[in-house]
Design an enzyme around this catalytic site. Structure first.
Site, short mmCIF file in Angstrom:
data_model
loop_
_atom_site.label_atom_id
_atom_site.label_comp_id
_atom_site.label_asym_id
_atom_site.label_seq_id
_atom_site.Cartn_x
_atom_site.Cartn_y
_atom_site.Cartn_z
N LYS A 45 26.67 34.64 34.24
CA LYS A 45 27.21 34.79 32.89
C LYS A 45 26.74 33.64 32.00
O LYS A 45 26.40 33.83 30.85
CB LYS A 45 28.74 34.79 32.99
CG LYS A 45 29.43 35.32 31.76
CD LYS A 45 30.91 35.42 32.06
CE LYS A 45 31.66 36.06 30.90
NZ LYS A 45 33.08 36.18 31.20
N VAL A 131 38.48 43.26 51.51
CA VAL A 131 39.80 43.22 52.14
C VAL A 131 39.75 42.27 53.33
O VAL A 131 38.96 42.47 54.25
CB VAL A 131 40.24 44.63 52.63
CG1 VAL A 131 41.68 44.59 53.12
CG2 VAL A 131 40.09 45.65 51.53
N ILE A 135 37.36 38.82 58.05
CA ILE A 135 37.84 39.58 59.22
C ILE A 135 37.18 40.97 59.21
O ILE A 135 37.25 41.67 58.21
CB ILE A 135 39.38 39.75 59.18
CG1 ILE A 135 40.06 38.38 59.09
CG2 ILE A 135 39.89 40.54 60.38
CD1 ILE A 135 41.56 38.45 58.84
N GLY A 186 41.08 24.77 45.75
CA GLY A 186 40.22 25.93 45.51
C GLY A 186 40.73 27.21 46.16
O GLY A 186 40.05 28.24 46.15
N GLU A 189 43.04 30.53 42.21
CA GLU A 189 42.16 30.43 41.05
C GLU A 189 42.88 29.73 39.90
O GLU A 189 44.10 29.54 39.94
CB GLU A 189 41.72 31.84 40.63
CG GLU A 189 40.78 32.43 41.66
CD GLU A 189 40.46 33.88 41.36
OE1 GLU A 189 40.57 34.29 40.21
OE2 GLU A 189 40.11 34.58 42.32
N LYS A 204 44.15 45.26 47.65
CA LYS A 204 43.58 45.41 49.00
C LYS A 204 44.29 46.53 49.76
O LYS A 204 43.66 47.29 50.50
CB LYS A 204 43.70 44.08 49.76
CG LYS A 204 42.79 43.00 49.17
CD LYS A 204 43.15 41.63 49.70
CE LYS A 204 42.21 40.55 49.17
NZ LYS A 204 42.69 39.20 49.47
N GLY A 301 37.30 32.62 50.94
CA GLY A 301 36.44 31.44 51.04
C GLY A 301 34.99 31.85 51.05
O GLY A 301 34.65 32.98 51.41
N1 LIG Z 1 36.48 33.66 46.37
C1 LIG Z 1 36.81 34.34 47.46
O1 LIG Z 1 37.17 33.76 48.49
C2 LIG Z 1 36.73 35.82 47.47
C3 LIG Z 1 36.99 36.52 48.66
C4 LIG Z 1 36.85 37.91 48.70
C5 LIG Z 1 36.50 38.57 47.54
N2 LIG Z 1 36.30 37.87 46.37
C6 LIG Z 1 35.90 38.63 45.19
O2 LIG Z 1 34.53 38.35 44.94
C7 LIG Z 1 34.27 38.38 43.54
C8 LIG Z 1 33.67 37.03 43.11
O3 LIG Z 1 34.62 36.01 43.38
P1 LIG Z 1 34.23 34.47 43.21
O4 LIG Z 1 35.36 33.72 43.83
O5 LIG Z 1 32.86 34.23 43.74
O6 LIG Z 1 34.25 34.31 41.64
P2 LIG Z 1 33.62 33.11 40.80
O7 LIG Z 1 33.49 31.89 41.62
O8 LIG Z 1 34.40 33.05 39.54
O9 LIG Z 1 32.13 33.62 40.47
C9 LIG Z 1 31.89 34.71 39.65
C10 LIG Z 1 30.40 34.79 39.39
O10 LIG Z 1 30.15 35.95 38.64
C11 LIG Z 1 29.47 35.61 37.42
N3 LIG Z 1 29.97 36.50 36.39
C12 LIG Z 1 31.24 36.69 36.01
N4 LIG Z 1 31.31 37.61 35.03
C13 LIG Z 1 30.05 38.00 34.79
C14 LIG Z 1 29.44 38.92 33.91
N5 LIG Z 1 30.16 39.62 33.03
N6 LIG Z 1 28.10 39.08 33.95
C15 LIG Z 1 27.36 38.36 34.81
N7 LIG Z 1 27.87 37.48 35.68
C16 LIG Z 1 29.19 37.31 35.67
C17 LIG Z 1 29.79 34.16 37.15
O11 LIG Z 1 28.75 33.61 36.38
P3 LIG Z 1 28.70 32.05 35.99
O12 LIG Z 1 28.33 31.34 37.25
O13 LIG Z 1 27.65 31.97 34.97
O14 LIG Z 1 30.07 31.70 35.52
C18 LIG Z 1 29.87 33.60 38.57
O15 LIG Z 1 28.58 33.26 39.02
C19 LIG Z 1 35.60 38.71 42.88
O16 LIG Z 1 35.66 40.08 42.65
C20 LIG Z 1 36.62 38.27 43.91
O17 LIG Z 1 37.83 38.99 43.80
C21 LIG Z 1 36.39 36.52 46.32
#
Ligand SMILES: NC(=O)c1ccc[n+]([C@@H]2O[C@H](COP(=O)([O-])OP(=O)(O)OC[C@H]3O[C@@H](n4cnc5c(N)ncnc54)[C@H](OP(=O)(O)O)[C@@H]3O)[C@@H](O)[C@H]2O)c1
Length: 438
Positions: A45, A131, A135, A186, A189, A204, A301
């Site tokens: 983004k 989900v 795991i 971390g 959020e 989920k 994570g």
């Molecule tokens: N974190 C976890 O442990 C975890 C576990 C399971 C599932 N998830 C899921 O995985 C997904 C990502 O989570 P995350 O924790 O990695 O989120 P994050 O750290 O906030 O990263 C989101 C990434 O997506 C990019 N982004 C966001 N909106 C965008 C858009 N409109 N166009 C292009 N790029 C965009 C951001 O760009 P920038 O870098 O430029 O900001 C960033 O690189 C989410 O759906 C979350 O629910 C996360």
């Protein structure tokens, strides 16, 4: 063999984890897939952020630039929220890519629609990471459902809530203080509402309902409470009674109705979720045959989530065996060649036939010349059925779907199912072909 070309939508916690895991597990991936996995593009983004990736990888804020890259095999979607992720996934499925998503909010809302679209394009939409993070839950459920009936699911699906409840109880700390700590670590959020109001666990659970019951309950009828109103006093009283408070998401089918709820529940020491502590997730699956099983591990994570997504990549690749352009099920091989892509035509023979025998057979080629299809490569591949020869041919035909069925020892056939020009009569080469098949 050509590499598997992938793009990453998002390079945050999950996207970066996927990128780094592909780098750190390069050799293992080659062993598992038979070829290199190459990250060719990344969507972000904020164009101004410094990215810790190889300079050869295209980093862009314009999805059209990634859609324009030819021969992308697999897309990892790890951005947040429903849009634009929904539109992007649709575009990539329509382009002919497989998609691996970690986006539970999107999948809870649009999972069925996207799965149907993937099916329509003969692609795979995989979402193990959405989900319970690392795991291997969804594939375990799919495996179980082949024989077992799942009567009940009870799960801790939100690591942040579980961390908060565990920490409050162990350290006699207040909710607000532990939440700040979870954010600093971390786990939660910056806007932790999805975690602490039970919404993340709810999404989920809806994905699990789609998987187990092929439908979701009416969202309005699902009781949803988070951990935000839990007091330290609740936990202290529970402890005195030998109970622990857990945010439990449960799913059960009574008669025709699906009953789902997400709420804090006291569990006793004999309950399988009692010892699921800290950021861990735990899922208790009760079935009519195996009984009750517990899966437990890191539910979120960077690395755990990346692990699930890369497992999905391997699964997709192994579904296609040697080439991502075709998909195998238990008793047939399908191949879809679209547009200007090379047309691969599959020929089945007995395993007794060696490649020399095949190379000496020109009748297949000459038969196909009429249809502007020419042989470009020969390769012997073997299916689990014990028979297969893959002849790689290139032609101008569009949208030709060919599939191979398990054959008897002494037959050799081409099977076009739909398409232009090629009909079963045109290219069936059963016993008349001058091949020696032993
Ligand atoms: N974190 C976890 O442990 C975890 C576990 C399971 C599932 N998830 C899921 O995985 C997904 C990502 O989570 P995350 O924790 O990695 O989120 P994050 O750290 O906030 O990263 C989101 C990434 O997506 C990019 N982004 C966001 N909106 C965008 C858009 N409109 N166009 C292009 N790029 C965009 C951001 O760009 P920038 O870098 O430029 O900001 C960033 O690189 C989410 O759906 C979350 O629910 C996360």
């Amino acid at each position: 063999m050509k590499s598997i070309k992938v793009v990453l939508l998002g390079l945050g916690t999950v996207g970066q984890g996927v990128y780094e895991s592909i780098e750190s597990h390069r050799e293992k991936l080659i062993q598992a897939t038979g070829t290199e996995v190459e990250v060719v593009g990344v969507l972000v983004k904020n164009a101004m952020k410094t990215r810790d990736i190889h300079s050869a990888v295209k980093v862009t804020t314009e999805v059209s630039e990634l859609l324009a890259i030819e021969e992308i095999d697999i897309v990892f979607e790890a951005i947040v929220g429903i849009e634009p992720a929904h539109s992007y996934i649709k575009s990539f499925l329509e382009k002919g890519c497989h998609v691996i998503s970690a986006n539970k909010e999107l999948l809870a809302h649009k999972g069925k629609e996207l799965s149907s679209l993937a099916k329509k394009h003969d692609r795979i939409l995989a979402f193990e990471a959405a989900v319970a993070g690392g795991i291997p839950l969804l594939r375990t459920i799919i495996q179980l459902l082949q024989i077992n009936g799942i009567t009940k699911l009870e799960a801790i699906l939100n690591g942040t809530s579980n961390y908060i409840l565990t920490k409050m109880r162990k350290e006699k700390a207040d909710f607000d203080d532990v939440l700040i700590e979870a954010q600093a670590l971390g786990y939660a959020e910056a806007n932790p509402n999805n975690d602490i109001l039970g919404t993340d666990a709810f999404y989920k659970l809806m994905i699990l309902s789609d998987l187990v019951h092929q439908q979701q309950p009416d969202w309005e009828l699902v009781e949803k409470q988070g951990v935000n109103r839990v007091s330290l006093q609740d936990l202290i009283v529970g402890e005195k009674l030998g109970l622990r408070l857990k945010l439990v998401a449960s799913l059960q089918k009574s008669h025709t109705e699906i009953v789902a709820e997400v709420k804090p529940v006291f569990v006793s020491a004999s309950h399988p979720l009692y010892n699921v502590e800290g950021v861990d997730n735990g899922i208790v699956i009760t079935t009519d045959l195996v009984g009750t099983i517990l899966l437990q591990g890191p539910g979120a994570g960077s690395k755990a989530t990346a692990s699930a997504m890369i497992e999905d990549l391997v699964y997709i690749k192994q579904q296609g065996n040697q080439d991502l352009d075709f998909k195998r099920s238990s008793n047939h091989v399908e191949l879809l060649a679209e547009g200007e892509q090379p047309l691969s035509l599959w020929v089945a023979v007995s395993e007794a036939l060696n490649s020399e025998d095949l190379k000496n057979n020109y009748s297949i080629t000459s038969k196909l010349e009429d249809y502007n299809v020419k042989l470009i490569q020969r390769e012997l591949l073997k299916t689990e059925d014990g028979y297969i020869v893959g002849d790689f041919l290139q032609g101008k035909e569009e949208n030709v779907l060919l599939f191979l069925q398990q054959l008897k020892q002494d037959t050799l056939r081409f099977y076009p199912v739909s398409g232009t020009g090629l009909t079963l009569e045109n290219i069936t080469v059963e016993s008349p072909v001058k091949l020696t098949i032993k």
